[in-house]
Design an enzyme around this catalytic site. Sequence first.
Site, PDB file in Angstrom:
ATOM      1  N   TRP A  31       1.084  -1.253   0.217  1.00 33.20           N
ATOM      2  CA  TRP A  31       0.170   0.060  -0.076  1.00 33.20           C
ATOM      3  C   TRP A  31       0.687   1.168   0.090  1.00 33.20           C
ATOM      4  O   TRP A  31       1.896   1.198   0.753  1.00 33.20           O
ATOM      5  CB  TRP A  31      -0.798   0.074   1.201  1.00 33.20           C
ATOM      6  CG  TRP A  31      -2.003   1.022   1.145  1.00 33.20           C
ATOM      7  CD1 TRP A  31      -2.051   1.948   1.788  1.00 33.20           C
ATOM      8  CD2 TRP A  31      -3.224   0.694   0.277  1.00 33.20           C
ATOM      9  NE1 TRP A  31      -3.247   2.895   1.619  1.00 33.20           N
ATOM     10  CE2 TRP A  31      -3.881   1.896   0.658  1.00 33.20           C
ATOM     11  CE3 TRP A  31      -3.822  -0.002  -0.532  1.00 33.20           C
ATOM     12  CZ2 TRP A  31      -5.158   2.201   0.042  1.00 33.20           C
ATOM     13  CZ3 TRP A  31      -4.976   0.061  -0.976  1.00 33.20           C
ATOM     14  CH2 TRP A  31      -5.614   1.219  -0.651  1.00 33.20           C
ATOM     15  N   PHE A  66      -0.868  -2.849   8.261  1.00 34.48           N
ATOM     16  CA  PHE A  66      -1.487  -3.722   9.480  1.00 34.48           C
ATOM     17  C   PHE A  66      -1.230  -5.122   9.257  1.00 34.48           C
ATOM     18  O   PHE A  66      -0.987  -5.856  10.147  1.00 34.48           O
ATOM     19  CB  PHE A  66      -2.991  -3.646   9.128  1.00 34.48           C
ATOM     20  CG  PHE A  66      -3.779  -4.093  10.476  1.00 34.48           C
ATOM     21  CD1 PHE A  66      -4.144  -3.204  11.483  1.00 34.48           C
ATOM     22  CD2 PHE A  66      -4.325  -5.648  10.561  1.00 34.48           C
ATOM     23  CE1 PHE A  66      -4.484  -3.669  12.682  1.00 34.48           C
ATOM     24  CE2 PHE A  66      -4.995  -6.069  11.726  1.00 34.48           C
ATOM     25  CZ  PHE A  66      -5.071  -4.902  12.701  1.00 34.48           C
ATOM     26  N   VAL A  90       1.295   4.901   6.544  1.00 36.17           N
ATOM     27  CA  VAL A  90      -0.034   5.071   6.725  1.00 36.17           C
ATOM     28  C   VAL A  90      -0.400   6.699   6.608  1.00 36.17           C
ATOM     29  O   VAL A  90       0.263   7.337   7.346  1.00 36.17           O
ATOM     30  CB  VAL A  90      -0.748   4.594   7.960  1.00 36.17           C
ATOM     31  CG1 VAL A  90      -2.212   4.551   8.129  1.00 36.17           C
ATOM     32  CG2 VAL A  90      -0.292   3.189   8.407  1.00 36.17           C
ATOM     33  N   GLU A  94      -9.918  10.818   6.345  1.00 35.28           N
ATOM     34  CA  GLU A  94     -11.050  11.364   6.859  1.00 35.28           C
ATOM     35  C   GLU A  94     -11.742  10.844   8.055  1.00 35.28           C
ATOM     36  O   GLU A  94     -12.696  11.145   8.664  1.00 35.28           O
ATOM     37  CB  GLU A  94     -12.059  11.958   5.894  1.00 35.28           C
ATOM     38  CG  GLU A  94     -11.535  12.714   4.704  1.00 35.28           C
ATOM     39  CD  GLU A  94     -12.394  12.991   3.792  1.00 35.28           C
ATOM     40  OE1 GLU A  94     -13.721  12.614   3.894  1.00 35.28           O
ATOM     41  OE2 GLU A  94     -11.988  13.880   2.729  1.00 35.28           O
ATOM     42  N   THR A  95     -11.204   9.219   8.155  1.00 35.42           N
ATOM     43  CA  THR A  95     -11.913   8.492   9.126  1.00 35.42           C
ATOM     44  C   THR A  95     -10.952   8.062  10.430  1.00 35.42           C
ATOM     45  O   THR A  95      -9.858   8.393  10.202  1.00 35.42           O
ATOM     46  CB  THR A  95     -12.640   7.168   8.464  1.00 35.42           C
ATOM     47  OG1 THR A  95     -11.450   6.532   8.079  1.00 35.42           O
ATOM     48  CG2 THR A  95     -13.210   7.636   7.501  1.00 35.42           C
ATOM     49  N   HIS A  97     -10.016   5.308  10.682  1.00 37.28           N
ATOM     50  CA  HIS A  97      -9.313   4.184  10.141  1.00 37.28           C
ATOM     51  C   HIS A  97      -7.608   4.230  10.356  1.00 37.28           C
ATOM     52  O   HIS A  97      -6.970   3.220  10.920  1.00 37.28           O
ATOM     53  CB  HIS A  97      -9.776   3.764   8.823  1.00 37.28           C
ATOM     54  CG  HIS A  97      -8.809   2.829   8.048  1.00 37.28           C
ATOM     55  ND1 HIS A  97      -9.233   1.310   8.164  1.00 37.28           N
ATOM     56  CD2 HIS A  97      -7.752   2.711   7.244  1.00 37.28           C
ATOM     57  CE1 HIS A  97      -8.423   0.691   7.716  1.00 37.28           C
ATOM     58  NE2 HIS A  97      -7.452   1.321   6.965  1.00 37.28           N
ATOM     59  N   PHE A 122      11.111  -0.523  13.305  1.00 45.26           N
ATOM     60  CA  PHE A 122       9.783   0.268  12.980  1.00 45.26           C
ATOM     61  C   PHE A 122      10.132   1.199  11.932  1.00 45.26           C
ATOM     62  O   PHE A 122      10.534   2.275  12.195  1.00 45.26           O
ATOM     63  CB  PHE A 122       9.146   0.865  14.171  1.00 45.26           C
ATOM     64  CG  PHE A 122       7.856   1.244  13.933  1.00 45.26           C
ATOM     65  CD1 PHE A 122       6.656   0.386  14.027  1.00 45.26           C
ATOM     66  CD2 PHE A 122       7.618   2.636  13.810  1.00 45.26           C
ATOM     67  CE1 PHE A 122       5.660   1.025  13.709  1.00 45.26           C
ATOM     68  CE2 PHE A 122       6.311   3.223  13.926  1.00 45.26           C
ATOM     69  CZ  PHE A 122       5.225   2.441  13.911  1.00 45.26           C
TER      70      PHE A 122
END
Length: 174
Positions: A31, A66, A90, A94-95, A97, A122
């Site tokens: 992603w 994730f 990441v 807008e949420t 999530h 990390f």
Amino acid sequence: MATANRNLSEYNKDFVPNGAGFRIGIVVSEWNDSITLNLLKGAKEALLENGVKEEDIMVRFVPGAFELPLGAQFMCEYTNIDGVIAIGVVIQGETKHFDYVCEGTTQGIKDVNLEYNTPVSFCVLTDNNMQQSIDRSGGKHGNKGVESAIACMKMIELKKSFQKVNGSTNFSQN
């Protein structure tokens, strides 16, 4: 902002162990691959520059951030690696999530470190927008992949230093 006046690609080579013989796994999120592939490039360059051989670097891809903890766990369970670099990004939306993915990923990577007694570095950017991610993946703030690779190597060397002592009460600084 922690990186506002810092280049993530800069490090003091005097404090980096020689990585010859280190076997390092890298788990990369697919992603936002325009960012994660730049982070991967920085991590690999830093490892190679500090003695890790190309054949001792294993790269595997997972769908998103994730999934990084499970990918790192698979590396710890099924390979003979000394450390793992978990690479992802990441970007705030807008949420909520964003919050759930960041928290789950962070806690998961921490858990793999402790469960498998293996350094898992990390390298997950958690930025407010795409430009911040670009800036931290080879842009004006350097490359977090470099920083994470160096951290992984330092933790591998720290672990090996304890293994050399092998439970003795020798507290000298070697």
